[in-house]
Design a protein around this motif. Structure first.
Motif, PDB file in Angstrom:
ATOM      1  N   VAL A  75       0.834  -1.207   0.000  1.00 29.13           N
ATOM      2  CA  VAL A  75       0.000   0.000   0.000  1.00 29.13           C
ATOM      3  C   VAL A  75       0.871   1.259   0.000  1.00 29.13           C
ATOM      4  CG1 VAL A  75      -1.687   1.341   1.327  1.00 29.13           C
ATOM      5  CG2 VAL A  75      -1.972  -1.138   1.079  1.00 29.13           C
ATOM      6  N   VAL A  76       1.894   1.299   0.847  1.00 31.99           N
ATOM      7  CA  VAL A  76       2.768   2.478   0.915  1.00 31.99           C
ATOM      8  C   VAL A  76       3.529   2.652  -0.399  1.00 31.99           C
ATOM      9  CG1 VAL A  76       4.771   3.500   2.085  1.00 31.99           C
ATOM     10  CG2 VAL A  76       2.925   2.482   3.437  1.00 31.99           C
ATOM     11  N   GLN A  77       4.012   1.568  -0.983  1.00 28.04           N
ATOM     12  CA  GLN A  77       4.694   1.663  -2.271  1.00 28.04           C
ATOM     13  C   GLN A  77       3.748   2.221  -3.333  1.00 28.04           C
ATOM     14  OE1 GLN A  77       6.781  -2.516  -1.875  1.00 28.04           O
ATOM     15  NE2 GLN A  77       7.429  -1.546  -3.765  1.00 28.04           N
ATOM     16  N   HIS A  78       2.520   1.743  -3.370  1.00 24.79           N
ATOM     17  CA  HIS A  78       1.528   2.225  -4.337  1.00 24.79           C
ATOM     18  C   HIS A  78       1.249   3.706  -4.108  1.00 24.79           C
ATOM     19  CE1 HIS A  78      -1.932   1.895  -7.044  1.00 24.79           C
ATOM     20  NE2 HIS A  78      -2.626   2.578  -6.156  1.00 24.79           N
ATOM     21  N   ALA A  79       1.156   4.095  -2.844  1.00 25.90           N
ATOM     22  CA  ALA A  79       0.805   5.482  -2.495  1.00 25.90           C
ATOM     23  C   ALA A  79       1.929   6.460  -2.791  1.00 25.90           C
ATOM     24  CB  ALA A  79       0.438   5.573  -1.021  1.00 25.90           C
ATOM     25  N   LEU A  80       3.150   6.085  -2.433  1.00 28.68           N
ATOM     26  CA  LEU A  80       4.260   7.039  -2.441  1.00 28.68           C
ATOM     27  C   LEU A  80       5.305   6.767  -3.509  1.00 28.68           C
ATOM     28  CD1 LEU A  80       4.748   7.270   1.434  1.00 28.68           C
ATOM     29  CD2 LEU A  80       3.278   8.671  -0.043  1.00 28.68           C
TER      30      LEU A  80
END
Length: 178
Positions: free
Chosen positions: A41-46
């Motif tokens: 999720v963090v990779q997708h977001a940032l």
């Protein structure tokens, strides 16, 4: 979508909603992959790489050599960076400051909620747990259904659920920074 420049937390919460919409690839299919779920999720977001995400962790002493990253490792690393949200603390007898108070007034969507003192590996070491605060009193997490009777499972991703805030104690609240 945002009237102001979105914070990393805004982007993380939006990416978690994208998981529900089926717009995020590589969501872990197995239960108990909470840190891998948050990483995706963090990779997708940032727009972070695998290595950029894990560079924020600190490996905790372990009886297992060459072991995978655990949530407690990331919690410790992000606390060391000073990214934890200072909230009032509470705890069981003898440890009055073990857990963070997770009232909604202290939290923002996209905050990462950690608990280092849960889930043990075969060596009896705590590996921890992590979920994403979504707002509205809900936490998105990857966990086996037997541990969350009050959770709503996502049909698209059986291992991902929405859980009411407060169903599990939190040792650290992390607000991601760029």
């Amino acid at each position: 979508m945002f009237r102001r420049k979105p914070t990393p937390g805004d982007l993380i919460a939006a990416a978690a909603l994208d998981v529900m919409r089926g717009k995020v690839k590589d969501v872990p299919a197995d239960d108990g992959m909470c840190l891998a779920f948050v990483r995706v999720v963090v990779q997708h977001a940032l727009g972070l790489t695998f290595d950029e995400f894990y560079a924020h962790g600190v490996r905790v002493e372990s009886k297992v050599q060459n072991r995978p990253w655990w949530a407690r490792d990331m919690e410790r690393g992000l606390r060391a960076k000073g990214w934890h949200v200072r909230t009032p603390r509470w705890g069981p007898d003898g440890d009055p400051a073990r857990y963070a108070v997770t009232e909604e007034r202290y939290l923002r969507p996209g905050d990462l909620l950690f608990r280092w003192d849960t889930a043990e590996n075969a060596f009896g070491e705590h590996v921890g747990h992590v979920g994403i605060y979504m707002g509205g009193g809900l936490v998105m997490e990857n966990i086996a259904p037997k541990y969350r009777h009050n959770s709503a499972r996502l049909a698209r991703h059986h291992s991902v659920s929405l859980t009411p805030l407060g169903d599990w104690p939190v040792t650290t609240v992390i607000r991601w920074r760029s």
